[in-house]
Design a protein around this motif. Structure first.
Motif, PDB file in Angstrom:
ATOM      1  N   PRO A 135      45.780  35.826  29.422  1.00  0.00           N
ATOM      2  CA  PRO A 135      44.891  35.401  30.407  1.00  0.00           C
ATOM      3  C   PRO A 135      45.557  35.535  31.916  1.00  0.00           C
ATOM      4  CG  PRO A 135      44.794  33.807  28.672  1.00  0.00           C
ATOM      5  CD  PRO A 135      46.109  34.535  28.392  1.00  0.00           C
ATOM      6  N   GLN A 136      44.852  36.119  32.750  1.00  0.00           N
ATOM      7  CA  GLN A 136      45.419  36.521  34.346  1.00  0.00           C
ATOM      8  C   GLN A 136      44.403  36.488  35.091  1.00  0.00           C
ATOM      9  OE1 GLN A 136      47.082  40.530  34.144  1.00  0.00           O
ATOM     10  NE2 GLN A 136      45.661  41.094  32.699  1.00  0.00           N
ATOM     11  N   ILE A 137      44.626  35.981  36.459  1.00  0.00           N
ATOM     12  CA  ILE A 137      43.819  36.067  37.364  1.00  0.00           C
ATOM     13  C   ILE A 137      43.450  37.386  37.810  1.00  0.00           C
ATOM     14  CG2 ILE A 137      43.227  35.284  39.853  1.00  0.00           C
ATOM     15  CD1 ILE A 137      43.297  33.137  37.654  1.00  0.00           C
ATOM     16  N   PRO A 138      42.128  37.966  37.866  1.00  0.00           N
ATOM     17  CA  PRO A 138      42.055  39.309  38.316  1.00  0.00           C
ATOM     18  C   PRO A 138      42.473  39.769  39.630  1.00  0.00           C
ATOM     19  CG  PRO A 138      39.964  37.950  38.088  1.00  0.00           C
ATOM     20  CD  PRO A 138      40.967  37.114  37.906  1.00  0.00           C
ATOM     21  N   VAL A 139      42.526  41.051  39.786  1.00  0.00           N
ATOM     22  CA  VAL A 139      43.086  41.335  41.206  1.00  0.00           C
ATOM     23  C   VAL A 139      42.025  41.614  42.173  1.00  0.00           C
ATOM     24  CG1 VAL A 139      44.357  43.468  42.320  1.00  0.00           C
ATOM     25  CG2 VAL A 139      45.241  42.513  40.238  1.00  0.00           C
ATOM     26  N   GLU A 140      40.932  42.142  41.557  1.00  0.00           N
ATOM     27  CA  GLU A 140      39.614  42.338  42.421  1.00  0.00           C
ATOM     28  C   GLU A 140      38.568  41.323  41.789  1.00  0.00           C
ATOM     29  OE1 GLU A 140      38.625  46.079  44.513  1.00  0.00           O
ATOM     30  OE2 GLU A 140      39.583  46.802  42.535  1.00  0.00           O
TER      31      GLU A 140
END
Length: 270
Positions: A183-188
């Motif tokens: 899981p990761q916070i999206p760049v855009e």
């Protein structure tokens, strides 16, 4: 009565965070496509499920279509039925075929027996059967969040664009896919990018499962590259795999094949 449950694609799929309930928070665009199964339900002396076409794993008495029927029978008086499913949509492809079959069972029983269940209630029944089942109740482009079962409006109309879907005869389980994805916070912001022309999506609209699964299954990036070579404006794996799709301009008319393989290919208009 016969209906034709259709598949879906994910245009962008971000796995944002882990949830306390063990699921993941997602964000994705769900978009319907016309690769379809065929589902028939008729009154019968006893309730049973049969199938034809592609082989469906598991016991027939545990099929999601039967579970959908039993779910409604808890709240409504229903006669026994014979449910027959002709399976065309590949299984384990990330196209939501099983979810579509379950959701269309709910809708068909609602219509067949004039139950007059509201759309919002049908969606709630569908949510209890699977995270993306509820999408197929209204079956229109939406922005999905949380477990993929909460929907927000999305102004995205790809009518007329051509699509090619390739299934590489590879069944990737949901459990395996989620085990590998981080899981990761999206760049855009996916919503914002989807408002841009399709031709700008190539390096911006991402499916997080690609990074997790491509190293283990090299056929997947090969298919994605093949679609770009053939002129796709945008190509991606759908869902947690393993089908790969390409979106082409409305005037694309070439019939694509995969020489040397028996991979099922579906080509049509969005």
């Amino acid at each position: 009565m016969i209906v034709f449950p259709n598949a879906k694609i994910n245009i962008g799929l971000h796995v944002v965070s882990r949830r306390p309930d063990g699921f993941r928070n997602l964000e994705s665009c769900f978009y319907p496509v016309n690769w379809c199964d065929a589902l028939e339900i008729v009154p019968a002396d006893e309730t049973r499920f049969t199938s034809s076409g592609l082989s469906i794993p598991g016991e027939a008495n545990k099929n999601l279509c039967l579970k959908a029927y039993e779910l409604l029978r808890q709240d409504f008086t229903l006669p026994s039925v014979h449910i027959h499913l002709h399976k065309n949509i590949p299984i384990g492809a990330g196209m939501g075929g099983g979810s579509a079959d379950a959701a269309f069972t709910l809708k068909l029983i609602n219509d067949l027996f004039t139950l007059k269940i509201a759309v919002s209630d049908l969606e709630n029944y569908a949510r209890s059967l699977g995270s993306d089942c509820a999408f197929f109740i209204q079956n229109k482009p939406i922005f999905a969040v949380e477990k993929g079962d909460i929907f927000e409006p999305l102004d995205l109309n790809l009518s007329g664009y051509q699509i090619v879907l390739i299934y590489p005869d590879l069944h990737i389980t949901t459990a395996e896919a989620y085990q590998k994805v981080i899981p990761q916070i999206p760049v855009e912001d996916l919503r914002s990018v989807l408002q841009q022309p399709v031709s700008s999506w190539k390096n911006r609209v991402k499916n997080d499962f690609e990074q997790a699964l491509f190293p283990s299954y090299p056929v997947l990036p090969q298919l994605k590259s093949y679609l770009y070579q053939k002129g796709a404006l945008y190509a991606s794996m759908t869902g947690s795999g393993s089908a790969v799709f390409g979106i082409f301009s409305p005037d694309f008319s070439q019939k694509l094949t995969m020489p040397g393989t028996t991979y099922p290919i579906w080509q049509g208009t969005l």
